[in-house]
Design a protein around this motif. Structure first.
Motif: not given
Length: 459
Positions: A325-340
């Protein structure tokens, strides 16, 4: 005749997919129930279950620590079965959004949701459907996701000093009121973040929770967030989660005719508004995507030294569920990197439960990176981390989807700015293309007199 045949074939495939999903979800619920008895005896699970049902549940109340691991797993199993029963009774076909909702409910049943505090909210949504003379099945998502405000029911019942009968009445009435408010408000607030935050109910629940807490505080009853957390279960749950998500990946591979065909197209989805991957791409690719997301989320938590407690596992399940329902590896990874990155710059404890929840649930902003690119996603993730740590005071942990609340504000604030840059970038690109075309069409030194005459006429 051919059209009728194709329709019948598609219907048969759809029915097969529906049955397969029901079977997989029943196996999932069975695993949760069965593994509970590896941790605790039936007596301990029964006692822990009563504790879960009769305690406040505001953020962050880890049922592993409040009761015991076995009771929390049984609670998650029962909540999963309840969700499936609700869908089955209303004769609704399983879709990507519903699959995400079921798995999200299971995850949050490890830290805040239970049968007691969720049922009044569902009853309120049912009442709304009755009053508006609409089919309840149209509001199933609001009913399932709306249990985010379950802690409000528990808080009024058990934690503001009311006699128990009066507390139960007050809690249930508050839950029903929440259920009445959620469908119309959720529909309205979609335009606030324009689909760039996937947890729309989370944002709506935050507004409702904030209003209730403001009323509590005005009458002198202050409510605070808590930190009841467990530790020491990494070995078992690492094996369990990696095995679960790897099995999903392998099953998806087989359902997709033993191939990954179509997954690159899948990754081109930006995720805005939460597209239904199950209906668009089928069960195979959806399971592949969910398996990848689950393993990635689990790996991230372990890599930064986190504990696999109830809330963190709930976050991992939610990321996995939204793989339909909207998420996949390509659009999720940058968010994780930003928080990190922001965590590293601020010397925060990246392995703390709060930061892990920020990273996992911050992927509600995945459509930003999906639409505007990885850099925009990294920026959104960074801003989200700064926002979410300061926003829980507004609803005092009554809204379990705190990151959905924060994500709605981040999307509403950052998307207009990104749109301006995106527009000007597009304009410059168009101007460059026009200039290039003009140069290519302009007469060269070797043009014939006839060609030069044509250009003279155009001038």
């Amino acid at each position: 005749m051919r059209t009728t045949l194709n329709h019948e074939q598609n219907f048969a495939v759809s029915n097969l997919s529906d049955r397969a999903i029901y079977c997989l979800l029943l196996v999932f619920a069975g695993l949760l129930f069965g593994f509970a008895f590896l941790f605790n005896t039936p007596q301990e699970i029964w006692k822990g279950s009563l504790t879960i049902l009769s305690s406040p549940a505001n953020l962050v109340t880890d049922y592993f620590a409040l009761a015991n691991v076995g009771a929390a797993l049984v609670n998650a199993s029962l909540m999963t079965l309840k969700s499936l029963l609700l869908i089955r009774i209303n004769k609704v076909r399983l879709s990507g959004p519903l699959l995400a909702a079921i798995i999200t409910v299971a995850g949050f049943s490890l830290f805040g949701k239970n049968l007691y505090n969720s049922i009044p909210i569902i009853a309120g949504v049912m009442l709304y459907a009755k009053l508006t003379r609409s089919p309840f099945k149209d509001y199933l998502l609001a009913a399932l996701f709306g249990s985010a405000l379950g802690p409000l029911v528990s808080e009024i019942t058990f934690n503001i000093g009311l006699p128990l009968p009066l507390g139960i009445l007050g809690g249930c009435l508050a839950g029903i009121l929440v259920g009445l408010l959620l469908p119309p408000m959720a529909s309205h607030f979609k335009s606030f973040h324009k689909g760039f935050s996937l947890y729309n109910i989370g944002f709506t629940a935050g507004i409702i929770g904030m209003t209730f807490i403001a009323l509590f505080r005005s009458f002198g009853s202050d409510v605070h967030t808590v930190q009841i957390l467990s530790s020491g279960n990494n070995v078992f749950f690492s094996i369990f989660l990696f095995s679960l998500f790897s099995s999903m990946f392998v099953l998806g591979f087989f359902f997709n005719h033993r191939s990954f065909k179509g997954y690159l197209t899948f990754l081109d989805e930006d995720g805005i508004g939460g597209p239904d991957y199950l209906s668009k791409y089928g069960l195979g690719l959806t399971l592949i995507n969910m398996g990848l997301l689950g393993n990635t989320a689990t790996g991230y938590c372990l890599l930064v030294g986190g504990e696999l407690n109830g809330p963190v596992i709930g976050g991992i399940f939610t990321v996995t569920g939204f793989g339909a329902f909207g998420k996949h590896i390509r659009n999720v990874s940058p968010i994780l990197v930003g928080v990190l990155l922001v965590g590293l710059l601020t010397s925060a404890d990246l392995g703390s439960t709060n930061l892990l929840l920020t990273a996992l649930f911050g992927t509600t902003l995945a459509p930003i990176s999906g639409h505007y690119g990885a850099l925009a996603g990294i920026i959104a993730g960074g801003f989200h981390m700064a926002m979410v740590t300061n926003i829980s005071y507004l609803h005092a942990g009554m809204n379990l989807y705190n990151n959905g609340f924060s994500g709605g504000f981040i999307a509403a604030a950052i998307v207009p700015l990104l749109e301006v840059f995106h527009f000007h970038k597009k304009e410059r690109k168009n101007q460059s293309a026009i200039s290039k075309n003009i140069m290519e069409e302009a007469p060269s030194k070797t043009s014939s007199p006839e060609q030069l005459a044509v250009f003279d006429d155009m001038d």
